[in-house]
Design a protein around this motif. Structure first.
Motif, PDB file in Angstrom:
ATOM      1  N   ALA A  70      12.087  37.248  58.286  1.00 16.83           N
ATOM      2  CA  ALA A  70      10.931  36.619  57.654  1.00 16.83           C
ATOM      3  C   ALA A  70       9.732  36.790  58.558  1.00 16.83           C
ATOM      4  O   ALA A  70       9.864  37.004  59.770  1.00 16.83           O
ATOM      5  CB  ALA A  70      11.198  35.140  57.387  1.00 16.83           C
ATOM      6  N   GLY A  71       8.541  36.689  57.983  1.00 11.35           N
ATOM      7  CA  GLY A  71       7.316  36.793  58.761  1.00 11.35           C
ATOM      8  C   GLY A  71       7.220  38.121  59.477  1.00 11.35           C
ATOM      9  O   GLY A  71       7.514  39.171  58.897  1.00 11.35           O
ATOM     10  N   PRO A  72       6.825  38.121  60.756  1.00 15.61           N
ATOM     11  CA  PRO A  72       6.647  39.384  61.481  1.00 15.61           C
ATOM     12  C   PRO A  72       7.913  40.220  61.599  1.00 15.61           C
ATOM     13  O   PRO A  72       7.844  41.418  61.859  1.00 15.61           O
ATOM     14  CB  PRO A  72       6.173  38.921  62.876  1.00 15.61           C
ATOM     15  N   GLU A  73       9.077  39.592  61.459  1.00 16.43           N
ATOM     16  CA  GLU A  73      10.333  40.347  61.553  1.00 16.43           C
ATOM     17  C   GLU A  73      10.653  41.116  60.272  1.00 16.43           C
ATOM     18  O   GLU A  73      11.462  42.048  60.293  1.00 16.43           O
ATOM     19  CB  GLU A  73      11.496  39.404  61.858  1.00 16.43           C
ATOM     20  N   ALA A  74      10.048  40.727  59.159  1.00 20.73           N
ATOM     21  CA  ALA A  74      10.361  41.344  57.867  1.00 20.73           C
ATOM     22  C   ALA A  74       9.502  42.588  57.690  1.00 20.73           C
ATOM     23  O   ALA A  74       8.542  42.623  56.912  1.00 20.73           O
ATOM     24  CB  ALA A  74      10.123  40.355  56.734  1.00 20.73           C
ATOM     25  N   GLY A  98      30.535  44.156  57.805  1.00 18.41           N
ATOM     26  CA  GLY A  98      29.154  44.021  58.227  1.00 18.41           C
ATOM     27  C   GLY A  98      28.547  42.707  57.787  1.00 18.41           C
ATOM     28  O   GLY A  98      29.050  42.013  56.893  1.00 18.41           O
ATOM     29  N   PRO A  99      27.421  42.337  58.407  1.00 19.95           N
ATOM     30  CA  PRO A  99      26.755  41.077  58.056  1.00 19.95           C
ATOM     31  C   PRO A  99      25.955  41.228  56.772  1.00 19.95           C
ATOM     32  O   PRO A  99      25.876  42.304  56.181  1.00 19.95           O
ATOM     33  CB  PRO A  99      25.822  40.859  59.248  1.00 19.95           C
ATOM     34  N   ALA A 100      25.388  40.128  56.360  1.00 19.93           N
ATOM     35  CA  ALA A 100      24.425  40.144  55.258  1.00 19.93           C
ATOM     36  C   ALA A 100      23.025  40.131  55.857  1.00 19.93           C
ATOM     37  O   ALA A 100      22.801  39.602  56.945  1.00 19.93           O
ATOM     38  CB  ALA A 100      24.631  38.943  54.348  1.00 19.93           C
ATOM     39  N   VAL A 101      22.088  40.730  55.141  1.00 19.42           N
ATOM     40  CA  VAL A 101      20.681  40.716  55.533  1.00 19.42           C
ATOM     41  C   VAL A 101      19.900  40.062  54.402  1.00 19.42           C
ATOM     42  O   VAL A 101      19.993  40.491  53.247  1.00 19.42           O
ATOM     43  CB  VAL A 101      20.144  42.139  55.791  1.00 19.42           C
ATOM     44  N   VAL A 102      19.169  39.015  54.722  1.00 14.42           N
ATOM     45  CA  VAL A 102      18.307  38.327  53.756  1.00 14.42           C
ATOM     46  C   VAL A 102      16.881  38.450  54.276  1.00 14.42           C
ATOM     47  O   VAL A 102      16.605  38.050  55.415  1.00 14.42           O
ATOM     48  CB  VAL A 102      18.702  36.852  53.583  1.00 14.42           C
ATOM     49  N   ALA A 103      15.996  39.030  53.475  1.00 16.59           N
ATOM     50  CA  ALA A 103      14.617  39.247  53.928  1.00 16.59           C
ATOM     51  C   ALA A 103      13.652  38.946  52.800  1.00 16.59           C
ATOM     52  O   ALA A 103      13.975  39.164  51.623  1.00 16.59           O
ATOM     53  CB  ALA A 103      14.444  40.695  54.392  1.00 16.59           C
ATOM     54  N   TYR A 104      12.473  38.435  53.181  1.00 14.38           N
ATOM     55  CA  TYR A 104      11.456  38.230  52.150  1.00 14.38           C
ATOM     56  C   TYR A 104      10.077  38.608  52.686  1.00 14.38           C
ATOM     57  O   TYR A 104       9.784  38.486  53.874  1.00 14.38           O
ATOM     58  CB  TYR A 104      11.470  36.800  51.619  1.00 14.38           C
ATOM     59  N   GLY A 105       9.266  39.135  51.754  1.00 16.98           N
ATOM     60  CA  GLY A 105       7.930  39.572  52.094  1.00 16.98           C
ATOM     61  C   GLY A 105       6.913  38.472  51.902  1.00 16.98           C
ATOM     62  O   GLY A 105       7.243  37.337  51.525  1.00 16.98           O
ATOM     63  N   PRO A 106       5.627  38.793  52.127  1.00 17.32           N
ATOM     64  CA  PRO A 106       4.583  37.770  52.106  1.00 17.32           C
ATOM     65  C   PRO A 106       4.157  37.386  50.691  1.00 17.32           C
ATOM     66  O   PRO A 106       4.304  38.155  49.738  1.00 17.32           O
ATOM     67  CB  PRO A 106       3.426  38.453  52.842  1.00 17.32           C
ATOM     68  N   GLN A 107       3.647  36.166  50.580  1.00 13.12           N
ATOM     69  CA  GLN A 107       2.927  35.688  49.400  1.00 13.12           C
ATOM     70  C   GLN A 107       3.771  35.666  48.126  1.00 13.12           C
ATOM     71  O   GLN A 107       3.280  35.901  47.031  1.00 13.12           O
ATOM     72  CB  GLN A 107       1.663  36.520  49.163  1.00 13.12           C
ATOM     73  N   VAL A 108       5.075  35.402  48.264  1.00 12.10           N
ATOM     74  CA  VAL A 108       5.945  35.237  47.099  1.00 12.10           C
ATOM     75  C   VAL A 108       6.279  33.759  46.963  1.00 12.10           C
ATOM     76  O   VAL A 108       6.963  33.194  47.821  1.00 12.10           O
ATOM     77  CB  VAL A 108       7.242  36.071  47.226  1.00 12.10           C
ATOM     78  N   PRO A 109       5.811  33.101  45.900  1.00 12.43           N
ATOM     79  CA  PRO A 109       6.096  31.660  45.736  1.00 12.43           C
ATOM     80  C   PRO A 109       7.599  31.396  45.714  1.00 12.43           C
ATOM     81  O   PRO A 109       8.345  32.054  44.986  1.00 12.43           O
ATOM     82  CB  PRO A 109       5.453  31.330  44.385  1.00 12.43           C
ATOM     83  N   GLY A 110       8.033  30.466  46.514  1.00 11.18           N
ATOM     84  CA  GLY A 110       9.441  30.081  46.531  1.00 11.18           C
ATOM     85  C   GLY A 110      10.346  31.027  47.277  1.00 11.18           C
ATOM     86  O   GLY A 110      11.568  30.841  47.281  1.00 11.18           O
ATOM     87  N   ALA A 111       9.784  32.059  47.945  1.00 16.24           N
ATOM     88  CA  ALA A 111      10.634  33.050  48.613  1.00 16.24           C
ATOM     89  C   ALA A 111      11.441  32.438  49.751  1.00 16.24           C
ATOM     90  O   ALA A 111      12.635  32.716  49.911  1.00 16.24           O
ATOM     91  CB  ALA A 111       9.784  34.210  49.127  1.00 16.24           C
ATOM     92  N   ALA A 112      10.801  31.587  50.557  1.00 16.11           N
ATOM     93  CA  ALA A 112      11.512  30.996  51.693  1.00 16.11           C
ATOM     94  C   ALA A 112      12.672  30.129  51.220  1.00 16.11           C
ATOM     95  O   ALA A 112      13.776  30.166  51.797  1.00 16.11           O
ATOM     96  CB  ALA A 112      10.535  30.191  52.543  1.00 16.11           C
ATOM     97  N   ALA A 113      12.445  29.360  50.160  1.00 19.17           N
ATOM     98  CA  ALA A 113      13.513  28.497  49.650  1.00 19.17           C
ATOM     99  C   ALA A 113      14.657  29.330  49.090  1.00 19.17           C
ATOM    100  O   ALA A 113      15.839  29.020  49.317  1.00 19.17           O
ATOM    101  CB  ALA A 113      12.948  27.565  48.575  1.00 19.17           C
ATOM    102  N   GLU A 114      14.338  30.391  48.357  1.00 15.14           N
ATOM    103  CA  GLU A 114      15.392  31.255  47.794  1.00 15.14           C
ATOM    104  C   GLU A 114      16.184  31.918  48.904  1.00 15.14           C
ATOM    105  O   GLU A 114      17.428  31.978  48.860  1.00 15.14           O
ATOM    106  CB  GLU A 114      14.771  32.315  46.878  1.00 15.14           C
ATOM    107  N   ALA A 115      15.478  32.452  49.918  1.00 14.57           N
ATOM    108  CA  ALA A 115      16.171  33.101  51.030  1.00 14.57           C
ATOM    109  C   ALA A 115      17.082  32.111  51.755  1.00 14.57           C
ATOM    110  O   ALA A 115      18.221  32.441  52.113  1.00 14.57           O
ATOM    111  CB  ALA A 115      15.149  33.698  52.000  1.00 14.57           C
ATOM    112  N   GLY A 116      16.597  30.891  51.949  1.00 16.14           N
ATOM    113  CA  GLY A 116      17.418  29.894  52.618  1.00 16.14           C
ATOM    114  C   GLY A 116      18.657  29.553  51.816  1.00 16.14           C
ATOM    115  O   GLY A 116      19.757  29.405  52.372  1.00 16.14           O
ATOM    116  N   LEU A 117      18.526  29.422  50.494  1.00 18.15           N
ATOM    117  CA  LEU A 117      19.665  29.109  49.639  1.00 18.15           C
ATOM    118  C   LEU A 117      20.703  30.223  49.678  1.00 18.15           C
ATOM    119  O   LEU A 117      21.910  29.985  49.821  1.00 18.15           O
ATOM    120  CB  LEU A 117      19.185  28.867  48.210  1.00 18.15           C
ATOM    121  N   VAL A 118      20.242  31.472  49.526  1.00 19.95           N
ATOM    122  CA  VAL A 118      21.170  32.610  49.535  1.00 19.95           C
ATOM    123  C   VAL A 118      21.890  32.685  50.878  1.00 19.95           C
ATOM    124  O   VAL A 118      23.119  32.892  50.943  1.00 19.95           O
ATOM    125  CB  VAL A 118      20.414  33.915  49.236  1.00 19.95           C
TER     126      VAL A 118
END
Length: 798
Positions: free
Chosen positions: A658-662, A623-643
């Motif tokens: 991310a965003g409306p998809e999360a 199966g694939p990996a799922v990486v998701a992040y919720g709103p208003q978490v500092p650095g969440a987008a960068a962490e999700a992108g790195l992982v």
């Protein structure tokens, strides 16, 4: 001018009890209309008898007694059959209140012998003479003939079924009650049908199926009188007590005002007894004694109610005794008395399996005792942790005995009993899922500033907790004696299972083929040090400081308590920790003896074995990996992108939400097929509601309850959020929280923090963790190397 409505003659083709069995409100209204029309003596006697029976069903036995006396006087001018009918009804009410006046031979002289025997059987049941009651009801059934009123056979079967319930003749009881329900339905006896449903609820409560019992009680409430609705609430509270849910039982008692608002003598007595058991379950011995004595003083010494009140008193005295009992049975029987059904017969008597298990413990035959206690559990971990209080009492005695006898293997086997396992199927109850969505919506609206939503959160939380007792079943137990499997699978690891026994913290260590048990320190001291250490660690994180001298000192003290005495047995091996209730909030990797060491934290040895089997098969999952992040978490987008980049670099497909998809809905659809899930969000965990531990996403929180609805969990789940590595003990001792919920649905490894997380600082360690794992490093090793200093735990296997 409108012509007067013609008077409707009162229908005397059915006896008054049959009219009431159909619809008490309609029967009374019709009878009162007849009385207002100056009827003949026969119709008057019939109407008065109907009203008297209605008054009894409505919870006013004194008024019923007076009305039935008037009915008997009016019937004297009609004939002996009408007089006997009114007198029998009046005497039956007196018997139900515990008084004299009902005699089988005297009543059997009248024409309707079956009805007389029914009343004798009910009176015997009220006195706790259930074998005699069954004999009377069987004799009544033999006298049923073509002229017998239509309501009598289902009434006989309903009462016979309940008597059989309390004789533990469960299969016979189920047959009798099913037949009674069919007859009540086919003869359109709606009110009698609710009485049959109430008895069926008592049957399910006796079986231990609390969810089905509550459903039946709620169904029986429809169209019932207020008196019966209160009785149903009392029975429901009793079932909840038997399931080990005293807070829910208290709420149910309070829903109609409590014992004082129960009304007539029988209702108030039942409510007082249930309230006494609730107080005893909460440790309020003196209040329980006072309530039980109030009941005993109101009834004849040979009545069932006086006897039941006496057993509650006896239980309170036994449980308050400071000296240990000579054997398991006395103490266990006292605990069982707290939860024995209010209508139970005779002496305090656990089920056959419970009694046999207690006797086997008393004889030192621990493995045989455990086999007698094996049972199914509700699928929801929180519900499972609250059920089987009698079995837990026996298990606690088994642990004490095995520890006193120095039998480490049996101590471990008893500790495994009742700790959470893996579910067989995801929850599919639509009503419960609807409650969960309402709670999520209330949280979302509260986050948006809707003050009215704050009040709804508590309401829906309570409804959700109570509703999880539905028919959502777990897998049958696979056996609690796991020692042979541990010896095969631990390899070079050591497993340490902690527990609290008689006020002391103890540890069972399995390592190098040996099993040892150690008494460590008083549990109160351990709990105090755990709280101090956890507080110091959290405050250093929140202040943005390195570990201070205070935190280092508390870490050394706690490490010395929990691991110092085990140093020789554990050595430098990787460790699997099964925490005791007082140690479930610890960041174990921050304790000096465990720094830099591979540590897995699992609810139980069985849970670790199951997770290890999943983790070992992870290579087979595509199966694939799922990486998701919720709103208003500092650095969440960068962490999700790195992982995501690291996972893709290892050749794994990685989907980003991310965003409306999360959203919670998207995650619940994506997680079951994922090999790896990395979830970033603001986390929350309240110790009093551990299954509401949550990560916040676009449409609201993803709760631990949501994890229980997954058809499967990712093999590796990483929760990059505050607090979600913590857990809270259920009454059984099993840990509850987000991590354990994911493990119960099939996750092999859950990585989560037991302390607040510094959002911007965790990205680098997370990247290094994933680089290590994707190149073959076991998760527990990767956590020890990169994440343990940030409070993260490796839950499950690694």
């Amino acid at each position: 001018m409108e012509s007067p409505r013609p008077r409707r003659p009162f229908d005397t083709t059915d006896d008054p009890a049959t009219l009431v069995a159909r619809d008490p409100a309609a029967a009374r209204a019709h009878a009162e209309e007849v009385l207002a029309s100056a009827p003949d003596p026969g119709a008057r006697a019939h109407a008065l008898c109907t009203i008297g029976i209605c008054q009894h069903e409505e919870g006013d036995p004194a008024a019923a007694h007076r009305t039935l006396r008037l009915a008997a006087a009016a019937a004297d001018t009609v004939g002996p059959e009408a007089t006997a009918r009114a007198r029998q009804a009046r005497l039956a009410i007196r018997a139900l209140r515990g008084g004299p006046g009902l005699s089988g031979p005297a009543l059997d002289r009248h024409a309707d012998a079956a009805a007389a025997l029914l009343r004798c059987g009910v009176a015997d049941a009220q006195r706790g003479h259930f074998p005699r009651a069954v004999d009377a009801l069987d004799a009544a059934l033999e006298r049923v003939g073509p002229s017998t009123p239509g309501r009598l056979p289902p009434a006989l079967l309903a009462n016979r079924g309940l008597a059989l319930v309390y004789l533990d003749r469960i299969d016979e009881a189920a047959d009798a009650l099913a037949h009674a329900l069919d007859l009540a339905d086919s003869r359109h006896l709606g009110y009698l049908r609710s009485a049959v449903l109430q008895n069926l609820g008592c049957l399910e409560a006796r079986r231990g199926d609390t969810s089905e019992a509550l459903r039946l009680f709620d169904e029986a409430s429809t169209g019932s009188t207020r008196s019966r609705r209160i009785a149903l609430q009392i029975d429901g509270a009793d079932a909840l007590l038997a399931a080990g849910l005293p807070d829910e039982a208290r709420r149910r008692l309070e829903s109609f005002g409590g014992p004082g608002a129960a009304g007539p003598l029988l209702g108030e007595a039942a409510a007082l007894l249930v309230d006494a058991k609730h107080r005893l379950a909460r440790g309020d011995r003196n209040a329980a004694l006072a309530q039980a004595r109030r009941v005993r003083a109101r009834f004849a010494p040979d009545s069932l109610w006086a006897h039941l009140a006496g057993t509650v008193e006896w239980s309170a005295r036994c449980l308050a005794a400071s000296e240990p009992s000579a054997g398991a049975r006395r103490r266990t029987a006292a605990r069982c008395a707290v939860y024995a059904p209010t209508g139970a017969a005779g002496a305090v008597r656990p089920t056959r399996d419970q009694a046999a298990a207690a006797a086997l413990v008393d004889a030192g035959r621990h493995a045989a005792a455990l086999r007698r206690l094996a049972a199914d559990l509700p699928g929801h971990a929180e519900a499972a942790g609250h059920t089987r209080p009698r079995e837990r009492a026996i298990a606690a005695e088994g642990v004490r005995r095995a520890l006193a006898e120095g039998r480490a293997e049996d101590v471990l086997a008893w500790l495994e009993y009742g700790r959470s396992g893996r579910g067989a199927a995801a929850c599919r109850d639509h009503m419960w899922a609807g409650l969960l969505e309402r709670l999520r919506d209330a949280y979302r609206r509260a986050e948006e500033g809707d003050d009215t939503a704050l009040g709804e959160i508590g309401h829906w939380s309570a409804r959700l907790a109570a509703a999880q007792l539905h028919r959502c079943r777990s897998a049958p137990p696979r056996g609690t004696h796991v020692l042979e499997e541990l010896r095969d699978r631990l390899g070079g690891r050591a497993l340490v299972s902690y527990a609290v026994v008689d006020g002391d913290c103890v540890a069972v260590v399995v390592s190098g083929g040996r099993v040892d048990v150690h008494v460590l320190a008083p549990a109160a001291r351990v709990a105090e040090e755990c709280a101090t250490f956890a507080f110091d660690v959290r405050m250093s994180v929140l202040r943005g400081e390195e570990e201070g001298e205070g935190a280092a000192l508390s870490a050394r003290r706690l490490g010395g308590m929990l691991l110092g005495p085990l140093a020789e047995a554990v050595g430098d091996r990787p460790v699997v920790v099964c925490p005791a209730p007082v140690t479930q909030e610890l960041p174990w990797g921050r304790l000096p003896p465990l720094r830099g060491r591979e540590v897995c934290v699992a609810p139980s040895a069985r849970s670790w074995l199951d997770a290890d089997a999943v983790a070992g098969a992870a290579e087979e999952v595509d199966g694939p990996a799922v990486v998701a992040y919720g709103p208003q978490v500092p650095g969440a987008a960068a962490e999700a992108g790195l992982v995501r980049e690291v996972l893709r670099g290892a050749g794994m497909e990685a989907r980003l939400l991310a965003g409306p998809e999360a959203t919670v809905a998207e995650l619940r659809g994506s997680l079951p097929g994922a090999r790896v899930a990395h979830l970033i969000g603001h986390g929350g965990m309240a110790p009093e509601t551990p299954m509401l531990a949550a990560l916040l996403f676009e449409d609201g929180p993803l709760f631990a309850y949501d994890a229980e609805m997954l058809s499967a969990a990712p093999r590796l789940a990483v929760l990059s959020a505050c607090w979600l590595g913590m857990s809270t003990p259920a009454p059984s001792g099993a840990p509850l929280g987000m991590g354990t919920a994911l493990l119960s649905r099939g996750a092999g490894t859950v990585v989560a923090s037991a302390v607040p997380v510094r959002d911007r600082e965790v990205m680098g360690p997370m990247g290094r963790f994933y680089r290590a794992v994707t190149t073959g490093t076991p998760p527990a090793r990767a956590v020890a190397d990169h994440l343990a200093e940030h409070g993260f735990l490796c839950l499950g296997a690694g």
